[in-house]
Scaffold this active site. Structure first.
Site, mmCIF file in Angstrom:
data_model
loop_
_atom_site.group_PDB
_atom_site.id
_atom_site.type_symbol
_atom_site.label_atom_id
_atom_site.label_comp_id
_atom_site.label_asym_id
_atom_site.label_seq_id
_atom_site.Cartn_x
_atom_site.Cartn_y
_atom_site.Cartn_z
ATOM 1 N N ASP A 45 6.313 5.847 -4.210
ATOM 2 C CA ASP A 45 5.825 5.202 -3.003
ATOM 3 C C ASP A 45 4.371 5.659 -2.802
ATOM 4 O O ASP A 45 3.834 6.440 -3.587
ATOM 5 C CB ASP A 45 6.739 5.545 -1.808
HETATM 6 C C1 GLC Z 1 4.749 1.997 2.010
HETATM 7 C C2 GLC Z 1 6.248 1.894 2.169
HETATM 8 C C3 GLC Z 1 6.927 1.104 1.104
HETATM 9 C C4 GLC Z 1 6.019 0.002 0.587
HETATM 10 C C5 GLC Z 1 4.797 0.637 -0.035
HETATM 11 C C6 GLC Z 1 3.803 -0.405 -0.552
HETATM 12 O O1 GLC Z 1 4.304 3.275 2.290
HETATM 13 O O2 GLC Z 1 6.959 3.114 2.319
HETATM 14 O O3 GLC Z 1 8.145 0.571 1.669
HETATM 15 O O4 GLC Z 1 6.706 -0.778 -0.387
HETATM 16 O O5 GLC Z 1 4.136 1.521 0.848
HETATM 17 O O6 GLC Z 1 3.282 -1.149 0.501
#
Ligand code: GLC
Length: 748
Positions: A308
């Protein structure tokens, strides 16, 4: 001649369809291996690197037709060989793009990738968690908590189909959805991104979404790969705040948090995003046991994992389990993270190259990760794709999609109180509409909507109706609005009270503003005091009040709900939420939503429906305001004749449950019939009931339907003392509605 052409074709079909024990297509595996053997170490490490599109676009890229800085794009793709790009060209407040711009942007990336030595495509990912979120005018569905409230697998499947089609029409390749986290912490600011507190419901709707999104062939023009997130245990922070520690023992992990991911893997999801937080002191991105031993060894996942946002470097900068950024990259890659959402630079790329050259990370681990990434790129047809394959017209923001979206919104709204059948309202009623969520689209859509936080109301489509506008459109009665233009605008209570006195009914719309992630952290589920004050002042007029709420969490309404003539919980019903709510208030639609969470009576009253026996030993211990599975209709539904095809089975046998459901009301309605199971005595304490099957029916007045459900032996299993899934002989109870029937499981 014909046979000569025919035979190779047949052989290639045979080869193409040859699948090994892991379910891997041998033809793809051969292509992956052939390509991997040609790749340099730099090209391999590049494939493991994902950057935010902001790295390769000009500032305020959303305001120019061609946002790329071509030098930086070339440096990323040609020199750093990056495997993936994500997100939308952004100001601090990410903005949705016109679809034509998305198509040209993604085509620019494809063209640039064709100039690389091996022409490996870049996979573009986006958070289309309730539709193509950053594409203007896309079909934006109710959020997952609402989709769960529909108890309608078919609607979840259709949402997957439409989301995938509109993502692909935008030229984008990959959807960071569905969230398979189980929502058991109502304070958590991402509860609404989950399918609620129940494992079976979340697994069922998540599977349906994946099946709709990927179809039988993920490389089809209108299909796209999904991404299960956030593996695993992210949704249960002890203090309810996003990205804070969860304490989840192995039994709870295996009973409540792993099964939905297991179901998503079985449904064919080829990618998994890792938990940003930590469980039992181990950050998700450094957890070898979760990422490799369990995910690969037990669940047999063959796709790739993606970190993430910035979460690898956070092992150093936040969690302090890595002494340096280099150590953080080593830890995460060796734990089992295949791709890094870096996302702002090439630090991961540079550090991982160093780590391989120094022997700290073996090339074999790089090859393993890149094999998985290339496998998914082949499975999704990226190598054959050199333009957005589907046309916009007929595939994007269609009237059919809008109608399905409106049906989903209607079926996701939960009527929880209707004193003396106060609703539906007559369309001649004069109505005062007031409250902070009455005249906004953002409060019905939540985060990941046109912008990350979803809070820029000016960006919302002008042709979509807020609750106020939908009420005005639907009734010939006088409608007056007292309220502001923004959620936080003060509402003149005196003016609202005076207007209430001039109208037949008050529709009071309360709840939350939109948010996601840490920005949405709160310290209490209580509603803001001003909302309670407004409600009490309106009750004091003696006028009937219909309480409507919108928002991602079950805010405490106990004190005001009991004074309202009706209470309707909207949660986050999406872009059609306003019209859907009005459809229900005026009886054009008969409500059928049921709660996918236990709605707490008080802010610390967090007990779930599948509680343990000791939680009801004292009757007041489990006392939600509205229980999981609760939801009223304008009809009345009864189940009866609950019966089993057997009352004695052996361990491993299935059992068939049958039950009649009747609409004894005066109007047609839909009803979800929920089948619960209890293992009466077991070696580990068992929930007093667990959802194990459900079906939704549409019945005319006085119509009866017989439903049959197959309860597999899996449904009777649980995680034993030895942490292994098991079934034990003994008595089981099946419950539907007010009936229950027992059966016995015997040793073989
Ligand atoms: C964010 C979220 C995740 C998302 C990612 C990309 O921090 O936790 O759910 O897919 O970043 O946007």
């Amino acid at each position: 001649m014909k046979s000569k052409i025919y035979l190779p074709f047949l052989f290639s079909i045979f080869l193409a369809s040859k699948v090994d024990a892991q379910g891997l297509d041998q033809a793809i595996e051969e292509k992956v291996q052939t390509l991997l053997d040609q790749m340099t170490l730099e090209e391999k490490v590049g494939q493991m690197t994902q950057i935010d599109v902001g790295v390769v676009t000009v500032m305020d890229g959303q305001d120019v037709p061609q946002p790329f800085d071509m030098e930086r794009l070339s440096d990323a793709i040609i020199n750093h060989h990056i495997g993936s790009i994500l997100n939308a060209p952004s100001t601090p407040n990410n903005q949705a793009q016109p679809i034509e711009k998305w198509r040209s942007m993604t085509q620019t990336i494809r063209t640039m990738a064709q100039q690389t030595r091996l022409k490996i495509p870049v996979i573009y990912g986006i958070d289309a968690i309730h539709g193509a979120t950053y594409t203007q005018n896309s079909t934006l569905f109710p959020q997952a908590i609402n989709m769960a409230a529909t108890f309608n697998r078919d609607l979840s499947f259709k949402e997957g189909e439409i989301a995938s089609r509109e993502v692909k029409a935008s030229g984008i390749d990959w959807n960071f959805s569905p969230v398979m986290d189980i929502g058991r912490q109502p304070l958590w600011p991402r509860l609404w991104e989950t399918y609620g507190e129940d494992v079976y419901l979340a697994s069922s709707l998540g599977r349906a979404f994946i099946e709709g999104h990927q179809g039988d062939n993920m490389s089809a023009a209108d299909k796209a790969p999904t991404c299960l997130k956030h593996y695993v245990g992210y949704s249960f922070p002890l203090n309810g705040k996003d990205r804070t520690p969860a304490w989840i023992g192995e039994r709870m992990l295996r009973e409540y948090f792993l099964p939905s991911f297991e179901e998503g893997i079985k449904a064919g999801a080829p990618t998994i995003m890792v938990n940003s937080a930590e469980v039992d002191g181990i950050p998700g991105h450094a957890n070898y046991q979760y990422l490799t031993t369990i995910l690969r060894g037990e669940l047999g996942f063959t796709g790739f994992t993606v970190s993430d946002w910035e979460d690898i470097i956070r092992l150093y900068s936040r969690d302090k389990i890595a002494a340096s950024p280099r150590e953080a990259v080593k830890m995460a890659v060796l734990a089992g993270v295949d791709m890094s959402m870096v996302p702002f630079n090439f630090s991961f790329y540079d550090l991982l190259l160093e780590l391989v050259h120094s022997g700290d990370v073996p090339v074999s681990r790089i090859d393993e990760a890149v094999t998985r990434i290339l496998r998914v790129k082949y499975q999704t047809g990226l190598f054959e794709r050199n333009e957005p394959e589907i046309l916009v017209s007929g595939n994007f923001a269609t009237k059919e999609a809008e109608a399905i979206n409106r049906q989903a919104a209607q079926e996701s709204i939960v009527l929880v109180r209707n004193e003396k059948q106060f609703l539906p309202l007559s369309k001649k009623t004069s109505i005062l509409v007031t409250g902070p969520t009455a005249n906004l689209l953002s409060v019905m859509n939540g985060g990941w909507t046109l912008t990350w936080q979803g809070d820029n109301e000016s960006l919302y489509p002008k042709d979509k109706l807020t609750l106020l506008k939908a009420i005005e459109q639907k009734t010939s009665g006088k409608v007056t609005y007292v309220g502001g233009k923004n959620y936080q605008d003060e509402i003149n209570i005196e003016q609202a009270v005076n207007e209430a006195r001039q109208h037949d009914v008050v529709v009071l719309a309360l709840g939350e503003k939109t948010y996601t992630e840490t920005i949405g952290n709160i310290d209490t589920l209580n509603l803001p005091f001003v909302q309670i004050q407004l409600a009490k002042a309106l009750f004091a007029t003696g006028k009937p009040v219909v309480l409507v709420t919108f928002g991602g969490r079950p805010r405490i309404i106990t004190e005001i709900a009991k004074q309202a003539n009706a209470v309707v919980l909207g949660f986050l019903p999406g872009m059609e939420g306003g019209v859907a709510m009005a459809d229900i208030l005026f009886g054009d639609v008969n409500p059928s939503g049921k709660l996918p969470i236990s709605y707490p009576r008080n802010t610390n009253d967090i007990v779930h429906y599948d509680h343990k026996p000791m939680e009801t030993f004292d009757p007041n211990q489990y006392n939600p305001l509205y229980p999981f599975g609760y939801g009223l209709s304008y009809s009345q539904f009864e189940t009866s004749g609950l019966r089993l095809d057997k009352t004695q089975i052996n361990i491993g046998d299935n059992i068939e449950v049958s039950v009649e459901v009747k609409n004894s009301g005066k109007i047609t309605g839909k009803e979800a019939v929920l089948v619960y199971l209890n293992d009466v005595v077991a070696s580990v304490t068992r929930p007093t009931k667990q959802l194990k099957a459900f079906a939704k029916v549409d019945l005319k007045s006085n119509e009866t339907q017989t439903l049959h459900f197959d309860l597999s032996s899996e449904a009777m299993s649980f995680i034993g003392v030895d942490m292994k899934r098991r079934i034990e002989a003994g008595e089981f109870k099946v419950m539907v509605g007010s009936e229950s029937v027992n059966f016995n499981v015997n040793e073989k």
